[in-house]
Design an enzyme around this catalytic site. Structure first.
Site, PDB file in Angstrom:
ATOM      1  N   HIS A  47       0.828  -1.206   0.000  1.00 59.13           N
ATOM      2  CA  HIS A  47       0.000   0.000   0.000  1.00 59.13           C
ATOM      3  C   HIS A  47       0.864   1.258   0.000  1.00 59.13           C
ATOM      4  CE1 HIS A  47      -3.630   2.351   0.838  1.00 59.13           C
ATOM      5  NE2 HIS A  47      -2.895   3.037   1.701  1.00 59.13           N
ATOM      6  N   GLU A  69      -1.876  -5.480  -3.932  1.00 61.43           N
ATOM      7  CA  GLU A  69      -2.650  -5.034  -2.776  1.00 61.43           C
ATOM      8  C   GLU A  69      -4.031  -5.714  -2.756  1.00 61.43           C
ATOM      9  OE1 GLU A  69      -3.440  -0.684  -0.743  1.00 61.43           O
ATOM     10  OE2 GLU A  69      -3.737  -0.919  -2.893  1.00 61.43           O
ATOM     11  N   ASN A 379      24.884 -25.064  -1.813  1.00 65.44           N
ATOM     12  CA  ASN A 379      25.627 -26.318  -1.787  1.00 65.44           C
ATOM     13  C   ASN A 379      25.027 -27.296  -0.773  1.00 65.44           C
ATOM     14  OD1 ASN A 379      28.070 -27.345  -3.166  1.00 65.44           O
ATOM     15  ND2 ASN A 379      28.761 -27.704  -1.080  1.00 65.44           N
TER      16      ASN A 379
END
Length: 798
Positions: A47, A69, A379
């Site tokens: 917003h 929104e 990894n």
């Protein structure tokens, strides 16, 4: 235009701060979709960014955040449940939002990025039919409208500096009215296009503010200083929900911050560095004064003042260093999103546990550790954590856990990454490295498990069967090692097959002012960053062995390679060496090295200074610092030193031929060289007159310091020295002691010529290395006979 740029800068800073933590919050929301407080916080970010971007006419960004929104609003009202598929779309919109913000930062416009596909997805999620009219073209139209206005302004070239106050007020009023009419035209165009418009005329704002959910509204505009909506929002807060608004408002006003240019902080840090050097010098001078004026009344007061200055300087240094500190959480925040994406990509179940995110590091180091952590965690996800079926078969929970934590340890910060995966198989790592030609078979056989774990950091090493987006190219862990070594850090790996792996990154808190170990090499001093020093040991030369032309020693269970610092920096070994040596054990990344030095001077806080354009780039030297006594000490670059040491053939056990006593066959009387050291010109003349009949080469020095300098120059090969005891700058006893430190002059006959006749004086002369003691007055013949005897003068030259 300057005013617009200033507002734009504030908007970008604020937006990046708001978006920074969104990834982490959204991943947490996926796990806890009913967490209303978290959902409200995410909604407020969307917003806020939408309101500010609308005010600044960034319509593409406004268009995207408006539909974000909508989705979030339905979710917080319970009309929508956040599923992984919906979260994928939301995260995609967040990525687009970041891309748009980066584009705005670089070009001051939000064009060039197509958000239509994502907006259609968001619209369908929120219940629409996905038929959204040209989101990209809408962004293009306002930009074209604004451009002419900007051109007109520049064409007018109004001189605001020379305007009268009344004219200035009128111009401001005109510009405001012009802007308001433009905004009104835009809003009408949006309404005609079927879009919902939140920001209306100021008098209409309260009506619009009452309609949404009352709870979040008081906080919506708090972090947005550039939008025109905060004032109405604060007035509506008490009417909606005073209890909810009060704590939010209080929290917003507690923290007061100011943004400072990093260059100013760097300059401040440099000044503090100079202050630290001055403090060290002051402490050294105070110690010298205490020794010289022991028992004087002023000493106590002087010591108190020096102590206070030292204490305040240290506190000031810590305070300034803290202004450059950033919480490591700024790096950690991106990993929940990364784990979430990898979980879906690799079809594994994984969770990330973060702790210690408030631990602080210097800004420059925070920027360097981000990439290594990304590679390590990727990894762990790809190679460490097993697929659910394999984990269950091994008696583990089907969800793998990766723990990321940071904590302080002395002057270092430790970042620890744990996973409960399959662990590292040392034998498999060795076999893979031999197969790829990274190590030889003999090296693999003699390698410990700990050293084998370090193979994963070698360039080109990978255990992945196929190359994927996640791994397999053999470059990721090499980046880890390079970046950590760049900040003088160390890497420690512990692993057990079937249990998991722990990787610790040990990193200095700051690179500006550091603790260093000062070591002595002959007459030179070097500073080694303490962060790279694991320990120091004192060993006898019998404990040093030679293997394949290299010196090594056994340090507990490890075989440690040794190299003399004099071999690295080509320091001539002219001073006498004892039967024992000091070894400084250095650690960098996963490597260790034993650095042999002549002496350990002590630990000191040093400020790193560059060597300037002419001397920069010297291999093995990172910079210089000024010691407490005013001397300059070179700072060792541990990374470069490790590389140099690999190619240095150590001469730890060999004697330097240049240090041996040089004896030449004498063919005439003038081949004998004798130095006369006395501060009295008369006494030097008397000795010269006594020895000139022998035909010797005579060299004179006015005091001990001058005599020592002549010896160091090495222009003459002296056969004996006549030394007075009482002399300024350096007396005869001190001179004799200094001379005996040199291998070359160890057996040089030193003959004392003095008026001191006491038994204690004679004893002290013998202890300092004098071989003869002649008391004044003396006969010329006696002096000549003593010199002839000590230089082995040949009778045929008489």
């Amino acid at each position: 235009m300057d005013e617009f740029q200033e507002i734009l800068q504030d908007f970008l800073i604020e937006s990046f701060e708001l978006v920074e933590k969104l990834d982490e919050d959204l991943v947490e929301l996926e796990s806890n979709p009913e967490d209303l407080e978290l959902l409200n916080g995410i909604f407020r970010v969307a917003h806020t960014v939408k309101g500010a971007s609308s005010f600044l006419n960034f319509d593409v960004l406004t268009h995207l955040t408006h539909h974000m929104e909508d989705v979030l609003n339905k979710a917080r009202h319970g009309e929508l449940i956040i599923t992984p598929d919906i979260m994928d779309v939301i995260l995609e919109s967040i990525d687009l939002m970041k891309a748009l913000l980066n584009t705005i930062r670089d070009t001051s416009a939000d064009g060039g990025i197509d958000v239509s596909e994502c907006v259609v997805k968001l619209d369908k999620i929120s219940g629409g039919d996905g038929k959204i009219d040209t989101p990209v073209s809408q962004a293009a139209t306002p930009v074209e409208e604004v451009a002419p206005a900007a051109e007109e302004t520049s064409e007018e070239d109004i001189d605001y500096d020379n305007m009268s106050p009344d004219d200035l007020e009128a111009e401001i009023e005109r510009l405001l009215q012009e802007r308001q009419s433009e905004d009104k035209a835009k809003r009408e165009a949006k309404i005609a296009a079927g879009e919902e418009v939140v920001s209306l005329e100021p008098d209409e704002v309260p009506k619009e503010e009452v309609k949404p959910e009352p709870t979040p509204e008081p906080v919506v505009t708090t972090p947005v200083p550039v939008t025109p909506t905060p004032a109405p929002a604060t007035t509506t807060a008490p009417k909606t929900d005073a209890k909810a608004a009060a704590p939010a408002k209080k929290a917003a006003t507690v923290e007061q911050t100011i943004r400072v240019d990093v260059k100013r902080l760097d300059h401040l840090m440099n000044l503090i560095g100079e202050l630290v050097l001055a403090k060290n010098r002051l402490i050294k001078i105070n110690d010298d004064v205490e020794e010289r004026y022991e028992g004087e009344e002023f000493l106590e007061e002087l010591t108190q003042v020096v102590s206070i200055v030292s204490l305040v300087t240290t506190d000031l240094q810590i305070a300034v260093m803290k202004t450059r500190m950033l919480p490591i959480g700024k790096v950690f925040n991106k990993f929940p999103r990364m784990i979430r994406d990898l979980t879906r990509e690799l079809n594994k179940k994984m969770e990330l546990q973060i702790s210690g995110e408030d631990t602080e590091l210097d800004k420059s180091i925070v920027e360097e550790v981000g990439d290594p952590l990304v590679h390590i965690i990727r990894n762990s996800c790809d190679h460490g954590i097993e697929i659910p079926e394999v984990r269950v078969a091994a008696g583990k929970d089907e969800t793998g856990t990766i723990k990321l934590k940071a904590y302080n340890e002395g002057n270092q910060i430790v970042i620890q990454i744990d996973d409960d995966g399959k662990g590292l198989d040392a034998e498999m790592l060795k076999a893979k490295s031999v197969e790829k030609g990274l190590i030889t078979l003999s090296e693999a056989d003699s390698m410990s498990d700990k050293e084998a774990f370090g193979l994963i950091f070698k360039p080109g090493f990978s255990t992945a069967a196929t190359v994927t987006n996640v791994s397999g190219r053999g470059v990721g862990m090499d980046v880890v090692k390079t970046n950590i070594e760049k900040v003088n850090g160390m890497i420690d790996i512990e692993s057990e097959v079937g249990v998991g792996t722990t990787m610790k990154l040990k990193i200095p808190l700051t690179l500006a002012i550091i603790q260093a170990l000062l070591v002595g090499v002959q007459e030179e001093h070097y500073a080694i960053p303490l962060a790279s020093v694991l320990e120091t040991v004192r060993i006898s030369k019998d404990e040093i062995y030679t293997v394949e032309g290299r010196s090594v020693m056994r340090l507990r269970e490890d075989i440690l390679s040794l190299v003399h610092i004099g071999d690295i920096f080509e320091v001539e070994r002219i001073l006498d060496s004892s039967e024992h040596v000091y070894v400084v054990v250095l650690g960098l990344g996963t490597s260790k090295l034993g650095l042999i030095v002549d002496s350990l001077v002590g630990q000191e806080e040093i400020v790193i200074k560059s060597l300037g354009d002419y001397l920069k780039g010297i291999e093995g030297i990172a910079g210089a610092t000024i010691r407490g006594d005013g001397g300059v000490t070179l700072i060792v670059d541990v990374v470069a030193l490790m590389d140099i040491a690999r190619n240095v053939k150590s001469t730890v056990m060999t004697d330097n031929p240049s240090t041996a006593q040089i004896t030449l066959e004498k063919s005439k009387a003038s081949d004998y060289c004798v130095m006369i050291v006395d501060d009295s010109k008369t006494d030097r003349t008397i000795m010269r007159k006594a020895l000139e009949p022998l035909g010797l080469t005579l060299v004179e020095a006015a005091d001990g310091q001058e005599a020592l300098n002549i010896l160091k120059q090495g222009d003459n090969n002296f056969d004996a020295m006549l030394v007075d005891i009482e002399m300024p700058r350096m007396d005869g006893y001190t001179l004799a002691t200094e001379i005996k430190k040199y291998n070359r002059y160890k057996n040089l006959p030193l003959i004392a010529v003095t008026s001191r006749t006491g038994k204690s004086d004679r004893m002290r002369g013998v202890e300092s290395g004098m071989v003869e003691y002649i008391t004044k007055p003396y006969s010329a013949d006696y002096l000549a006979s003593v010199v002839q005897r000590n230089v082995n003068f040949k009778s045929e030259f008489l």
